[in-house]
Design a protein around this motif. Structure first.
Motif, PDB file in Angstrom:
ATOM      1  N   GLY A 251      -4.178  -1.396  -6.327  1.00 13.72           N
ATOM      2  CA  GLY A 251      -3.703  -0.339  -5.447  1.00 13.72           C
ATOM      3  C   GLY A 251      -4.208  -0.420  -4.021  1.00 13.72           C
ATOM      4  O   GLY A 251      -3.773   0.346  -3.170  1.00 13.72           O
ATOM      5  N   ALA A 252      -5.128  -1.351  -3.762  1.00 13.00           N
ATOM      6  CA  ALA A 252      -5.644  -1.474  -2.392  1.00 13.00           C
ATOM      7  C   ALA A 252      -4.624  -2.170  -1.500  1.00 13.00           C
ATOM      8  O   ALA A 252      -4.035  -3.177  -1.880  1.00 13.00           O
ATOM      9  N   ASP A 253      -4.432  -1.618  -0.330  1.00 12.61           N
ATOM     10  CA  ASP A 253      -3.555  -2.230   0.671  1.00 12.61           C
ATOM     11  C   ASP A 253      -4.345  -3.171   1.566  1.00 12.61           C
ATOM     12  O   ASP A 253      -3.861  -4.225   1.951  1.00 12.61           O
ATOM     13  N   HIS A 254      -5.572  -2.779   1.900  1.00 11.92           N
ATOM     14  CA  HIS A 254      -6.427  -3.590   2.747  1.00 11.92           C
ATOM     15  C   HIS A 254      -7.880  -3.175   2.529  1.00 11.92           C
ATOM     16  O   HIS A 254      -8.157  -2.199   1.829  1.00 11.92           O
ATOM     17  N   TYR A 255      -8.793  -3.908   3.143  1.00  9.10           N
ATOM     18  CA  TYR A 255     -10.213  -3.690   2.947  1.00  9.10           C
ATOM     19  C   TYR A 255     -10.922  -3.473   4.281  1.00  9.10           C
ATOM     20  O   TYR A 255     -10.547  -4.056   5.288  1.00  9.10           O
TER      21      TYR A 255
ATOM     22  N   TRP B 258     -14.917 -10.777  -2.550  1.00 11.03           N
ATOM     23  CA  TRP B 258     -14.949  -9.674  -3.500  1.00 11.03           C
ATOM     24  C   TRP B 258     -13.774  -9.804  -4.449  1.00 11.03           C
ATOM     25  O   TRP B 258     -12.873 -10.604  -4.241  1.00 11.03           O
ATOM     26  N   PHE B 259     -13.779  -8.983  -5.490  1.00  8.84           N
ATOM     27  CA  PHE B 259     -12.646  -8.889  -6.403  1.00  8.84           C
ATOM     28  C   PHE B 259     -11.682  -7.853  -5.841  1.00  8.84           C
ATOM     29  O   PHE B 259     -12.113  -6.805  -5.349  1.00  8.84           O
ATOM     30  N   VAL B 260     -10.395  -8.154  -5.908  1.00  9.11           N
ATOM     31  CA  VAL B 260      -9.403  -7.218  -5.387  1.00  9.11           C
ATOM     32  C   VAL B 260      -9.380  -5.954  -6.238  1.00  9.11           C
ATOM     33  O   VAL B 260      -9.699  -5.976  -7.427  1.00  9.11           O
ATOM     34  N   SER B 261      -9.022  -4.868  -5.614  1.00 12.14           N
ATOM     35  CA  SER B 261      -8.936  -3.572  -6.277  1.00 12.14           C
ATOM     36  C   SER B 261      -7.466  -3.203  -6.437  1.00 12.14           C
ATOM     37  O   SER B 261      -6.698  -3.247  -5.466  1.00 12.14           O
TER      38      SER B 261
ATOM     39  N   ASN C 128     -18.434   1.058  -2.038  1.00 12.09           N
ATOM     40  CA  ASN C 128     -19.701   0.888  -2.726  1.00 12.09           C
ATOM     41  C   ASN C 128     -20.745   1.517  -1.808  1.00 12.09           C
ATOM     42  O   ASN C 128     -21.102   0.929  -0.794  1.00 12.09           O
ATOM     43  N   PRO C 129     -21.255   2.720  -2.136  1.00 10.38           N
ATOM     44  CA  PRO C 129     -22.164   3.408  -1.216  1.00 10.38           C
ATOM     45  C   PRO C 129     -23.531   2.731  -1.057  1.00 10.38           C
ATOM     46  O   PRO C 129     -24.218   2.971  -0.071  1.00 10.38           O
TER      47      PRO C 129
ATOM     48  N   GLY D  82     -14.864  -1.310   1.715  1.00 13.63           N
ATOM     49  CA  GLY D  82     -14.004  -0.221   1.266  1.00 13.63           C
ATOM     50  C   GLY D  82     -12.628  -0.751   0.949  1.00 13.63           C
ATOM     51  O   GLY D  82     -12.097  -1.585   1.667  1.00 13.63           O
ATOM     52  N   ALA D  83     -12.059  -0.280  -0.162  1.00 11.67           N
ATOM     53  CA  ALA D  83     -10.670  -0.586  -0.518  1.00 11.67           C
ATOM     54  C   ALA D  83      -9.831   0.600  -0.061  1.00 11.67           C
ATOM     55  O   ALA D  83     -10.073   1.732  -0.472  1.00 11.67           O
ATOM     56  N   GLU D  84      -8.868   0.344   0.804  1.00 14.58           N
ATOM     57  CA  GLU D  84      -8.062   1.403   1.405  1.00 14.58           C
ATOM     58  C   GLU D  84      -6.632   1.363   0.872  1.00 14.58           C
ATOM     59  O   GLU D  84      -6.053   0.295   0.713  1.00 14.58           O
ATOM     60  N   SER D  85      -6.051   2.543   0.626  1.00 17.84           N
ATOM     61  CA  SER D  85      -4.657   2.623   0.179  1.00 17.84           C
ATOM     62  C   SER D  85      -3.709   2.495   1.368  1.00 17.84           C
ATOM     63  O   SER D  85      -4.131   2.544   2.523  1.00 17.84           O
ATOM     64  N   THR D  86      -2.427   2.365   1.083  1.00 19.88           N
ATOM     65  CA  THR D  86      -1.436   2.206   2.156  1.00 19.88           C
ATOM     66  C   THR D  86      -1.349   3.437   3.047  1.00 19.88           C
ATOM     67  O   THR D  86      -1.112   3.321   4.240  1.00 19.88           O
TER      68      THR D  86
END
Length: 80
Positions: free
Chosen positions: A12-16, A7-10, A71-72, A59-63
């Motif tokens: 502000g995302a810390d992990h996926y 995938w393409f990184v998002s 993506n639903p 899912g892109a998750e914040s810290t």
């Protein structure tokens, strides 16, 4: 078969978070809350079945875990 998911990184995302459903059986076959900090993952110990259809969700998750983007609709694929 064990595919690599990319995938393409998002920003502000810390992990996926990677979640894969076998739509042929309705079973969750991959559930990785901390799948990767980068732009791909090859989950080990998860084997997919030839001839089955799958949907994968990322899912892109914040810290702090309070902000996430998913993506639903997921992405569908079939193991041939």
């Amino acid at each position: 078969m064990t595919p690599t998911y990319r995938w393409f990184v998002s920003t502000g995302a810390d992990h996926y978070y990677l979640y894969v459903v076998d739509t042929s059986t309705g079973q969750v076959v991959v559930n990785l809350p901390d799948a990767s900090t980068g732009a791909s993952v090859t989950p080990m110990n998860y084997t997919l079945t030839v001839g089955h259809n799958y949907t994968w969700y990322l899912g892109a998750e914040s810290t702090n875990g309070l902000d996430n983007e998913y993506n639903p609709l997921g992405l569908q694929f079939t193991i041939m």
